[in-house]
Design an enzyme around this catalytic site. Structure first.
Site, PDB file in Angstrom:
ATOM      1  N   SER A  73       0.844  -1.208   0.000  1.00 61.07           N
ATOM      2  CA  SER A  73       0.000   0.000   0.000  1.00 61.07           C
ATOM      3  C   SER A  73       0.875   1.254   0.000  1.00 61.07           C
ATOM      4  O   SER A  73       0.640   2.187  -0.773  1.00 61.07           O
ATOM      5  CB  SER A  73      -0.918   0.020   1.226  1.00 61.07           C
ATOM      6  OG  SER A  73      -1.836  -1.041   1.173  1.00 61.07           O
ATOM      7  N   ASN A 153      -6.099  -9.513  -7.478  1.00 60.38           N
ATOM      8  CA  ASN A 153      -6.321 -10.246  -6.237  1.00 60.38           C
ATOM      9  C   ASN A 153      -7.664 -10.956  -6.186  1.00 60.38           C
ATOM     10  O   ASN A 153      -7.823 -11.921  -5.464  1.00 60.38           O
ATOM     11  CB  ASN A 153      -6.167  -9.295  -5.039  1.00 60.38           C
ATOM     12  CG  ASN A 153      -6.754  -7.926  -5.287  1.00 60.38           C
ATOM     13  OD1 ASN A 153      -6.404  -7.248  -6.258  1.00 60.38           O
ATOM     14  ND2 ASN A 153      -7.662  -7.493  -4.434  1.00 60.38           N
ATOM     15  N   GLN A 181       0.315  -9.712  -6.088  1.00 61.31           N
ATOM     16  CA  GLN A 181      -0.290 -11.048  -6.171  1.00 61.31           C
ATOM     17  C   GLN A 181       0.508 -11.999  -7.044  1.00 61.31           C
ATOM     18  O   GLN A 181       0.250 -13.208  -7.050  1.00 61.31           O
ATOM     19  CB  GLN A 181      -1.725 -10.952  -6.709  1.00 61.31           C
ATOM     20  CG  GLN A 181      -2.721 -10.381  -5.724  1.00 61.31           C
ATOM     21  CD  GLN A 181      -2.938 -11.270  -4.509  1.00 61.31           C
ATOM     22  OE1 GLN A 181      -2.639 -12.464  -4.511  1.00 61.31           O
ATOM     23  NE2 GLN A 181      -3.449 -10.687  -3.437  1.00 61.31           N
ATOM     24  N   SER A 201       4.666  -7.119  -1.654  1.00 58.96           N
ATOM     25  CA  SER A 201       4.535  -7.191  -0.202  1.00 58.96           C
ATOM     26  C   SER A 201       4.878  -8.589   0.305  1.00 58.96           C
ATOM     27  O   SER A 201       4.358  -9.576  -0.217  1.00 58.96           O
ATOM     28  CB  SER A 201       3.084  -6.843   0.157  1.00 58.96           C
ATOM     29  OG  SER A 201       2.930  -6.809   1.547  1.00 58.96           O
ATOM     30  N   HIS A 203       4.089 -10.326   2.964  1.00 58.64           N
ATOM     31  CA  HIS A 203       3.110 -11.218   3.602  1.00 58.64           C
ATOM     32  C   HIS A 203       2.219 -11.946   2.592  1.00 58.64           C
ATOM     33  O   HIS A 203       1.449 -12.819   2.958  1.00 58.64           O
ATOM     34  CB  HIS A 203       2.269 -10.469   4.645  1.00 58.64           C
ATOM     35  CG  HIS A 203       1.200  -9.570   4.111  1.00 58.64           C
ATOM     36  ND1 HIS A 203      -0.102  -9.977   3.955  1.00 58.64           N
ATOM     37  CD2 HIS A 203       1.227  -8.276   3.690  1.00 58.64           C
ATOM     38  CE1 HIS A 203      -0.838  -8.974   3.488  1.00 58.64           C
ATOM     39  NE2 HIS A 203      -0.048  -7.928   3.312  1.00 58.64           N
ATOM     40  N   THR A 239      13.064   3.870  11.141  1.00 54.62           N
ATOM     41  CA  THR A 239      13.965   2.804  11.564  1.00 54.62           C
ATOM     42  C   THR A 239      13.604   1.497  10.849  1.00 54.62           C
ATOM     43  O   THR A 239      12.427   1.151  10.742  1.00 54.62           O
ATOM     44  CB  THR A 239      13.864   2.614  13.090  1.00 54.62           C
ATOM     45  OG1 THR A 239      14.190   3.856  13.703  1.00 54.62           O
ATOM     46  CG2 THR A 239      14.813   1.525  13.582  1.00 54.62           C
ATOM     47  N   CYS A 329     -11.971  -5.705   1.182  1.00 51.44           N
ATOM     48  CA  CYS A 329     -12.260  -4.374   1.669  1.00 51.44           C
ATOM     49  C   CYS A 329     -13.747  -4.057   1.609  1.00 51.44           C
ATOM     50  O   CYS A 329     -14.199  -3.084   2.183  1.00 51.44           O
ATOM     51  CB  CYS A 329     -11.444  -3.353   0.895  1.00 51.44           C
ATOM     52  SG  CYS A 329      -9.715  -3.734   1.062  1.00 51.44           S
TER      53      CYS A 329
HETATM   54  C1  LIG Z   1      -2.461  -7.131  -0.568  1.00 57.59           C
HETATM   55  C2  LIG Z   1      -2.300  -6.260  -1.744  1.00 57.59           C
HETATM   56  C3  LIG Z   1      -1.798  -4.954  -1.614  1.00 57.59           C
HETATM   57  C4  LIG Z   1      -1.537  -4.325  -0.258  1.00 57.59           C
HETATM   58  O1  LIG Z   1      -0.424  -4.868   0.356  1.00 57.59           O
HETATM   59  P1  LIG Z   1      -0.097  -4.473   1.867  1.00 57.59           P
HETATM   60  O2  LIG Z   1       1.298  -4.935   2.041  1.00 57.59           O
HETATM   61  O3  LIG Z   1      -1.050  -5.256   2.696  1.00 57.59           O
HETATM   62  O4  LIG Z   1      -0.242  -3.019   2.006  1.00 57.59           O
HETATM   63  C5  LIG Z   1      -1.630  -4.203  -2.744  1.00 57.59           C
HETATM   64  N1  LIG Z   1      -1.906  -4.700  -3.960  1.00 57.59           N
HETATM   65  C6  LIG Z   1      -2.383  -5.936  -4.138  1.00 57.59           C
HETATM   66  C7  LIG Z   1      -2.680  -6.431  -5.508  1.00 57.59           C
HETATM   67  C8  LIG Z   1      -2.601  -6.761  -3.032  1.00 57.59           C
HETATM   68  O5  LIG Z   1      -3.082  -7.981  -3.223  1.00 57.59           O
END
Ligand SMILES: *Cc1c(COP(=O)(O)O)cnc(C)c1O
Length: 387
Positions: A73, A153, A181, A201, A203, A239, A329
């Site tokens: 994000s 996504n 994704q 990202s 995670h 940091t 969302c």
């Molecule tokens: C999950 C996702 C994000 C946001 O990632 P965060 O690290 O949670 O902010 C942005 N773009 C896509 C396509 C996502 O699937």
């Protein structure tokens, strides 16, 4: 309740055991500030730089083109704010993006429009892919930035990134893709796709939460979004989240090693579920991508006629199966997914949509269990449906 099956890997993933082991070990010994010049700082800095080099290898770019952020994000926001600065500096210019981006872009676009920035959004076809002809019509020499996501996504649709990148560059525009994704599922290459910016990202590929990656090609404009300290050569203050960045690097290495095998495994499970649902449940529409080469391998979005997606989600949850109603969302607001509507899906059908997203820890047995549990749930919900 017997088993628990997690089929919401597009929302987030479980950390890989290798990542958990690496960060558990590191966090008990490494606590210095990675910017400090003493030995504690240098030790922490080494973890950050190890991660940077694994990620550069995965994305096919160089280490000094990687900036760590708090998530995709923030990376997306940074790129759009760079475009805003460029447009304001020139006194003219425009951004071209799509109608199906992640909310971190859709909402940023809304903010930019409210603040006088001209943004055009390319529509998508029923299969979730952007209409290239419409994109070309929207292009012009005044376009500063083109941003098109790699894989969606919700629908799993993969966009023709190399082609869009070329179109953007032919008009002198910068090109950004949100590849969040796609990482670990298909090959993503900053070099082959000639990208200027990329966001992703950790995670979403079995790393810890709270670490984003922003690739910015050498020499492209860069204005920081978070101002403050000199971290990341002044590109992103704050940091270092040392341990989580280190874990993201381990996850990147695993993603690179397992890419082809993981792609095949995910697609097999997705297809088994799709075929199983079509065989056992009547009045079903499969949304988004259909053709394997344009699909994220582990994503399946399905609409069930005359049922609310939320009801299906809750019933599956009672049976230990975790899915999403298409848009994370939109959860809580009961608004149908804007991504499905953008693809031209009927509002009623969009209300009845469920997204199944597979990941590294799913097996074919999970598919079999869903196919046992799901058909009677749909039947029961339809029997009590007032629609
Ligand atoms: C999950 C996702 C994000 C946001 O990632 P965060 O690290 O949670 O902010 C942005 N773009 C896509 C396509 C996502 O699937």
């Amino acid at each position: 309740m017997g088993r628990l099956i997690y089929l919401d890997n597009n929302a987030t993933t479980q950390m890989a055991p290798e990542v958990i082991n690496a960060i558990s070990e590191a966090q008990s010994v490494v606590y210095g500030n990675a910017s400090s010049m003493h030995s504690f700082g240098r030790e922490a800095n080494k973890l950050v730089e190890d991660a940077r080099s694994n990620i550069a290898s995965l994305l096919e770019c160089s280490t000094d083109e990687i900036t760590f952020t708090s998530g995709a994000s923030e990376a997306n926001n940074t790129v759009f704010m760079i475009a805003k600065s460029l447009i304001e500096k020139k006194g003219s210019g425009r951004i071209v993006t799509t109608t199906i981006e992640h909310p971190s872009i859709i909402e940023t676009v809304k903010y930019l429009k409210e603040n006088g920035i001209h943004v055009d959004q390319v529509p998508v076809a029923r299969d979730g892919r952007i209409k290239i002809d419409e994109l070309k019509k929207l292009m012009g020499p005044d376009v500063v930035l083109v941003s098109v996501m790699t894989g969606n996504n919700e629908t799993g649709a993969i966009q023709p990134i190399a082609e869009v990148s070329e179109i953007a560059h032919s008009y002198g525009a910068l090109f950004h893709t949100d590849a969040t994704q796609a990482i670990g599922k298909i090959k993503v290459s900053c070099k082959d796709w000639n990208l200027d910016y990329l966001s992703c990202s950790g995670h979403k590929f079995y790393g810890p939460k709270g670490v984003g990656i922003l690739f910015a090609k050498k020499g492209v404009p860069f204005m920081p979004f978070v101002h403050g300290g000199e971290q990341e050569h002044g590109r992103r203050a704050g940091t270092y989240n040392t341990i989580s960045i280190y874990g993201t690097g381990i996850a990147a290495k695993l993603a690179q090693e397992n890419l082809d095998e993981e792609n095949r495994r995910l697609w097999k499970m997705r297809e088994a579920l799709r075929e199983g649902i079509l065989k056992t449940v009547p009045h079903v529409v499969v949304n988004g991508c259909q053709d394997q080469q344009f699909c994220l391998p582990g994503t399946l979005d399905v609409s069930f006629e005359n049922v609310e997606g939320e009801s299906i989600l809750l019933m599956l949850d009672m049976n230990g199966i975790a899915v999403s109603t298409g848009s994370a969302c939109a959860t809580g607001s009961l608004e149908p997914s804007y991504v499905l509507l953008a693809g031209g899906l009927d509002v009623e059908l969009a209300h009845g949509s469920i997204r199944f997203s597979f990941g590294r820890f799913n097996t074919m047995e999970d598919v079999e269990y869903v196919l046992e549990v799901l058909p009677p749930i749909i039947e029961r919900l339809r029997a009590i449906s007032t629609r």
